[in-house]
Design an enzyme around this catalytic site. Structure first.
Site, PDB file in Angstrom:
ATOM      1  N   PHE A 149      15.548  25.102 -24.403  1.00 51.46           N
ATOM      2  CA  PHE A 149      16.917  24.888 -23.921  1.00 51.46           C
ATOM      3  C   PHE A 149      17.881  25.963 -24.426  1.00 51.46           C
ATOM      4  CE2 PHE A 149      15.282  20.357 -24.470  1.00 51.46           C
ATOM      5  CZ  PHE A 149      14.673  20.343 -23.227  1.00 51.46           C
ATOM      6  N   HIS A 150      17.475  27.226 -24.225  1.00 55.97           N
ATOM      7  CA  HIS A 150      18.290  28.370 -24.630  1.00 55.97           C
ATOM      8  C   HIS A 150      18.583  29.291 -23.445  1.00 55.97           C
ATOM      9  CE1 HIS A 150      16.252  27.910 -28.860  1.00 55.97           C
ATOM     10  NE2 HIS A 150      17.157  26.967 -28.626  1.00 55.97           N
ATOM     11  N   PRO A 151      19.077  28.782 -22.308  1.00 52.87           N
ATOM     12  CA  PRO A 151      19.323  29.658 -21.161  1.00 52.87           C
ATOM     13  C   PRO A 151      20.472  30.618 -21.433  1.00 52.87           C
ATOM     14  CG  PRO A 151      20.243  27.488 -20.740  1.00 52.87           C
ATOM     15  CD  PRO A 151      19.468  27.387 -22.026  1.00 52.87           C
TER      16      PRO A 151
END
Length: 552
Positions: A467-469
């Site tokens: 969850f590091h876009p």
């Protein structure tokens, strides 16, 4: 309604911007589509798996079928709540590696090399780590963002670090300080037992000022006339209106929503916009492109001893932990339970660490479901610098419609090679003597998963987003056709409009990206105000002198 500055998004960078701009005396309006972060599931650190799985706090995005992962649709949690994703994330604090930012500068982000950004990391944080009260020149001590460490009472946290040492890796007492590489304690944005989100650190103090206000509304597009941003068109209470900006509009709506808003406003790839009937105001082919993320695997082992968090994985224990936290803000509820970490290189010749570990004394999925085997523990492991790139594009010209998101995960052979290496190195770490009293057997991938094909099948089915876009409004030189903003976060081709959030990252940083996203808000505020950047800090050695010999 109008203000000097209109900020879209009360997330990690947006909150920092509101704080610094209002602190300087400018009037600020922050537009946020989400609601309150007052619920206990957000504020209690150990409950982190709940808010990111609740539509009340999340935009509910998911990817298109990922072609290299068997057509899986991956969830893309993004905070739709005060504090944004800092209110639903894992609270892990990682600045990134100094060479990440040097690489940004080489890609055209002038003034964003490590000596340029270090002063902003120091300005934003209030560090509570270290030993014996000795202050580190690399850390900050009076910023709004409290950074702490968990108590590390469970012996498995220390076994993980010792196993890393036994496997031949260095130790580091502060991966956010003089040396990232190695095994050691992990840091978290938790203060006095509560999640210390950007809302708690920045927005609430800013809103106490008369010159800062919050508007709950859905931003539809940027209002632009004659090449200049004049405000933001919003929808609230069934009505559409424009909130005017006397000086500038700043998009800090996330790496998903910031490019979406630019495209809805006529800024983006011309053919794509025309295909949706949107008038092209600025042809910027880089808008929505360059999408990046970190993927990770959970390497899980069953425990010989009943010392893991699984003993609390029942309704009675959870109720007791919750009650203790509600009354005292202490106990197991007061930590995210990620209390030991590791940053290593996958092989000799790699310039700086390219694999990250989070250790957790529980075998559990990110959705909060524990494995059926009972007591266990796991390492979250994944490569840091994947060459795969995806895109955020419009599904329609309707502001209320979700965009199309495709990361194109695992589209390079290098990705598969690196993940196989992650599995092999993690098995080697858990095979060290430090884990001999605890390892019962491997849960996943499982002892029978050995060949490249078997590992690839496991990776394809089990790899998860961290969850590091980021990266969808890339910062670069003004004459770079793929850049979206210049080195002062100004949208190229439109006056009075900036983007300041994780979407401007030229390349993803090492580790969790919340800290560098907040740093972007801090640094962008000085650019917006026309202030001279904080003086560069050349702290040598910023990497331990033994870094070249610490390779495997």
């Amino acid at each position: 309604m109008e203000a000097d500055f209109v900020i879209v998004g009360a997330g990690s960078a947006g909150c920092a911007l509101a704080y610094r701009l209002s602190e300087a005396g400018a009037s600020v309006i922050v537009i946020e589509a989400g609601g309150s972060d007052a619920g206990p599931f957000i504020q209690m650190p150990a409950a982190l798996s709940y808010p990111m799985n609740m539509r009340r706090y999340d935009w509910g995005y998911q990817t298109e079928p990922e072609p290299h992962l068997g057509g899986r649709r991956m969830i893309v949690p993004r905070g739709r709540v005060i504090g944004g994703s800092s209110s639903i994330n894992g609270m892990v604090f990682v600045r990134g590696h100094p060479r990440d930012f040097d690489h940004w500068a080489r890609m055209g982000a002038k003034g964003w090399a490590w000596p340029d950004v270090l002063p902003y990391f120091r300005r934003m944080e209030h560090w509570h780590g270290g030993r014996g009260g000795v202050k580190s020149p690399w850390r900050g001590y009076d910023g709004p963002l409290h950074v702490t460490r968990g108590p590390r009472k469970n012996p498995l946290y220390h076994a993980f670090v010792e196993a890393g040492r036994q496997a031949g890796y260095p130790l580091t007492d502060d991966y956010n300080g003089h040396r990232q590489e190695g095994f050691g304690p992990m840091e978290q944005t938790v203060w006095r037992g509560r999640r210390w989100s950007a809302a708690n650190a920045y927005l609430r103090p800013a809103l106490k000022r008369a010159n800062c206000g919050l508007v709950r509304a859905l931003a539809r597009r940027v209002a632009i006339r004659d090449g200049r941003a004049l405000g933001v068109e919003v929808e609230r209470g069934g009505r559409i209106e424009v909130i005017h900006a006397r000086r500038e509009v700043i998009l800090a709506a996330s790496s998903i929503n910031s490019p979406k808003l630019l495209m809805l406003s006529g800024i983006g790839p011309a053919a794509h916009l025309a295909g949706h009937g949107i008038e092209v105001l600025a042809d910027r082919p880089g808008v929505g492109q360059n999408l990046q993320d970190h993927l990770e695997l959970y390497i899980q082992y069953a425990s010989r001893q009943p010392i893991t968090l699984y003993r609390h994985w029942n309704l009675v224990s959870k109720a007791l932990i919750g009650a203790q936290w509600l009354l005292t803000k202490t106990g197991l509820g007061a930590s995210n339970q990620f209390e030991s970490a590791g940053f290593i290189r996958s092989r000799a010749g790699v310039e700086y660490p390219d694999i990250q570990y989070h250790f957790l004394p529980l075998a559990v999925r990110y959705d909060g479901k524990a494995v059926a085997e009972g007591h266990g523990f796991q390492a979250h492991v994944g490569p840091m610098r994947s060459p795969s790139r995806g895109a955020v594009t419009l599904a329609s010209d309707e502001p209320g419609d979700a965009p199309k998101i495709l990361f194109n995960y695992m589209s390079h052979e290098e990705d598969w090679r690196d993940f196989r290496t992650c599995i092999r190195l993690t098995r080697e770490i858990f095979a060290q003597g430090a884990f001999a009293p605890y390892v019962k057997h491997e849960i996943q991938p499982g002892a029978d998963v050995r060949s490249n094909d078997e590992m690839d099948d496991f990776i394809r089915a089990h790899v998860e987003s961290a969850f590091h876009p980021c990266g969808t409004c890339r910062m670069g030189a003004a004459d770079d056709p793929r850049a979206v903003v210049d080195s002062e976060c100004r949208v190229i081709g439109v006056d009075g409009l900036r983007v300041a959030d994780s979407s401007i990252f030229p390349r993803i940083t090492n580790g969790n990206i919340n800290a560098p996203t907040i740093m972007v808000g801090e640094k962008a505020a000085d650019h917006i105000l026309g202030r001279a950047p904080l003086p560069r800090e050349e702290l040598a050695p910023w990497i331990h002198p033994e870094w070249q010999t610490a390779q495997r």
